[in-house]
Scaffold this active site. Structure first.
Site, PDB file in Angstrom:
ATOM      1  NE  ARG A 209      -0.844   1.353   4.729  1.00 49.69           N
ATOM      2  CZ  ARG A 209      -0.612   0.828   5.925  1.00 49.69           C
ATOM      3  NH1 ARG A 209      -0.821  -0.459   6.115  1.00 49.69           N
ATOM      4  NH2 ARG A 209      -0.190   1.572   6.919  1.00 49.69           N
ATOM      5  CG  ASN A 210       3.377   2.790   2.624  1.00 47.62           C
ATOM      6  OD1 ASN A 210       2.878   3.901   2.507  1.00 47.62           O
ATOM      7  ND2 ASN A 210       3.351   2.120   3.763  1.00 47.62           N
TER       8      ASN A 210
END
Length: 423
Positions: A209-210
Site C-alpha cells: 500500500r506504500n
C-alpha cells in the site's frame, strides 16, 4: 506440463472454487435494464470495493453481504456461521429510512457515486438488521482491537449507517479499475492463468500500500529464493489522507521490476479494495483472498496492515497461530504466512539485512519504512540512497514536488517505523 495441468496444480480457492458474481455481455445488459427499474441504494467506496471483489471471485466463497449470524461469528470466531474461515466482516449499511422500506426477497440496485457506470450491482435482500452503537463498538474491538476514533478503520465502522443489509449480490461494474490500471488490475482467474503460463506452483504474495522501497525489495527477493515466483500485489482502492496514490506506486514498482528483478520470477498485479488498517485481522484477509488469487504464501513482515501504534510489530504474524483449524480443507485457510523478522539497512553489512543475518547494533541500522519515506518526502527532504532505488525515488520526488499544498498532511512516525521497538 500444459497450462491446464499447471492450473490444476495451483492451490485451490478458498471454499474449493471461485465464486464470481460479476455478469458480462448480454446477461449484464439484461441485468442493468432490470436494475434501472429497481429502488436504488447508494454504497460507500469500501462497499463498492467489496462488491467488485465478490464479482471477480476474490472473496470466494462469499456471494453477498453478510447476515448477522455470519457477522457475529466472524467477529468472535474468525469463521462464518457454517464454520468456514473468514477474518473480517463484509457488510453493507443503510439508513433507518431505507431499512424500513426493505423486505426479504426484494431486489435493490446498488450505486457507488464515483462509479463510471450507472449501476454498480444489485442485492436480493435476505436480512435487514440493526447495528447499534454497542454492536459497532464490539466489531471495532474484535477486529481492530480498539474503539479509538482516531483509528481510520474504527472511524469508518462507527460512521456506518445504523442498519446492515444482507443478501446475494450481482456485480454489474468493476468501475474504473480495469481502465485506469490496465495491465495491473487483475482478477483471480487472470493471476492464476499468469502463474500457470510461468509454470509456477508455489507463489508468495507481497502486499503493498506504500511505494516499494528497499525493505519491500528485500522481502520479495527472500520469497523468490524459496518459491517459484513472487506476486507483487498492490492495493488500488482508497487509502487514508497522506498515502500515495496507486498510479504513482505502480510506476515505482515498474521501475524496480524492470531493472532489479529477474522478470520470469515476478508478476505485478493490483486489487480493488480500500485499506481497512486492520493489522492482524487484515493480514488474515490478505492471505485469504491471496489464496483465491493462487498464492501459496503471504509475506508478513513488520506491522503488516498496521496504522499508528495500535498493534505490536509482529502481531500480524502471531495471529496465524491462533486461528481455528477445520479438518475440511475447503473451510480452512490454506495460504501460509511467510514470517520475516525486522529488516533494515545496515551500514556495517553495507546492505539490507534482518535480525537473523545481521550481528551489529541498532546504531548501525536504518529502518526503511513507507511512513518514513512519505514523511521525509512530504517535508521536502532528500531520501538517502539506501531507502530506495534511484529510479523509484525520482518518481516519488516528482510526485511530491507537484503535489497541491492542500493535499499535504502531517505524517507522524509510529515507534515501529523508527526502529525503537527493535531489539
Amino acid at each position: 506440463m500444459s497450462i491446464q495441468e499447471n492450473l490444476n496444480n495451483l492451490i485451490k480457492p478458498h471454499g474449493g472454487k471461485l465464486i464470481k458474481t460479476l455478469k458480462y455481455g448480454a446477461e449484464r445488459d439484461e441485468c442493468i435494464k432490470e436494475a434501472k427499474s429497481l429502488p436504488k441504494i447508494d454504497i460507500s467506496s469500501r462497499e463498492f470495493g467489496d462488491l467488485v471483489m465478490m464479482g471477480i471471485g476474490g472473496f470466494s466463497p462469499l456471494n453477498g453481504f453478510m447476515k448477522k449470524e455470519d457477522w457475529f461469528s466472524v467477529c468472535k470466531n474468525f469463521t462464518l456461521a457454517d464454520g468456514t474461515f473468514w477474518p473480517i466482516p463484509i457488510t453493507m449499511s443503510v439508513s433507518e429510512e431505507e431499512a424500513k422500506k426493505l423486505k426479504r426477497g426484494q431486489k435493490v440496485a446498488l450505486k457507488y457515486n464515483k462509479d463510471i457506470n450507472d449501476i454498480s450491482g444489485t442485492i436480493e435482500i435476505d436480512q435487514v438488521y440493526e447495528m447499534t452503537k454497542k454492536d459497532k463498538e464490539m466489531e471495532c474491538k474484535d477486529i481492530f482491537t480498539t474503539t479509538d476514533s482516531d483509528h481510520p478503520g474504527v472511524k469508518k465502522v462507527m460512521e456506518q449507517k445504523p442498519f446492515n443489509v444482507a443478501g446475494k449480490v450481482t456485480t454489474l461494474s468493476e468501475g474504473e479499475f480495469p481502465i485506469k490500471y490496465k495491465g495491473i488490475y487483475m482478477t483471480p482467474e487472470e493471476s492464476r492463468l499468469n502463474f500457470a503460463k510461468k509454470g509456477w506452483k508455489t507463489i508468495a504474495a507481497l502486499q503493498l500500500r506504500n511505494p516499494m522501497h528497499r525493505s519491500h525489495e528485500f522481502l520479495a527477493k527472500i520469497a523468490v529464493e524459496v518459491c517459484d515466483g513472487v506476486f507483487i500485489h498492490s492495493l488500488v482502492g482508497n487509502l487514508k489522507p497522506g498515502d500515495i496514490p496507486a498510479e504513482v506506486r505502480v510506476k515505482c514498482i515498474d521501475a524496480l521490476v524492470d531493472k532489479y528483478f529477474v522478470k520470469k520470477n515476478v508478476l505485478q498485479g493490483g486489487y480493488p479494495l480500500d485499506m481497512r488498517y486492520g493489522g492482524p485481522r487484515e493480514a488474515l484477509l490478505h492471505a485469504t483472498f491471496r489464496q483465491n488469487y493462487g498464492c501459496t504464501h503471504m509475506i508478513i513482515g513488520r506491522d503488516h496492515a498496521g496504522v499508528g501504534d495500535y498493534y505490536g510489530p509482529f502481531d500480524a504474524q502471531k495471529i496465524f497461530d491462533k486461528i481455528p483449524y477445520n479438518a475440511d480443507p475447503k473451510k480452512r485457510l490454506l495460504t501460509q504466512p511467510m514470517k520475516i523478522d525486522w529488516t533494515f539497512y545496515c551500514h556495517k553489512c553495507d546492505g539490507m539485512a534482518s535480525l537473523r543475518t545481521c550481528p551489529h547494533t541498532k546504531k548501525d541500522r536504518v529502518i526503511v519504512s513507507g511512513t518514513m519515506v512519505r514523511k521525509m518526502l512530504s517535508e521536502g527532504k532528500t531520501l538517502p540512497d539506501h531507502f530506495g532505488r534511484a529510479e523509484s525515488l525520482k518518481i516519488l520526488a516528482d510526485y511530491y514536488q507537484h503535489l497541491d499544498k492542500s493535499k499535504k498532511v502531517t505524517i507522524k512516525l509510529q515507534k515501529f517505523a523508527t526502529g525503537d521497538a527493535m531489539k
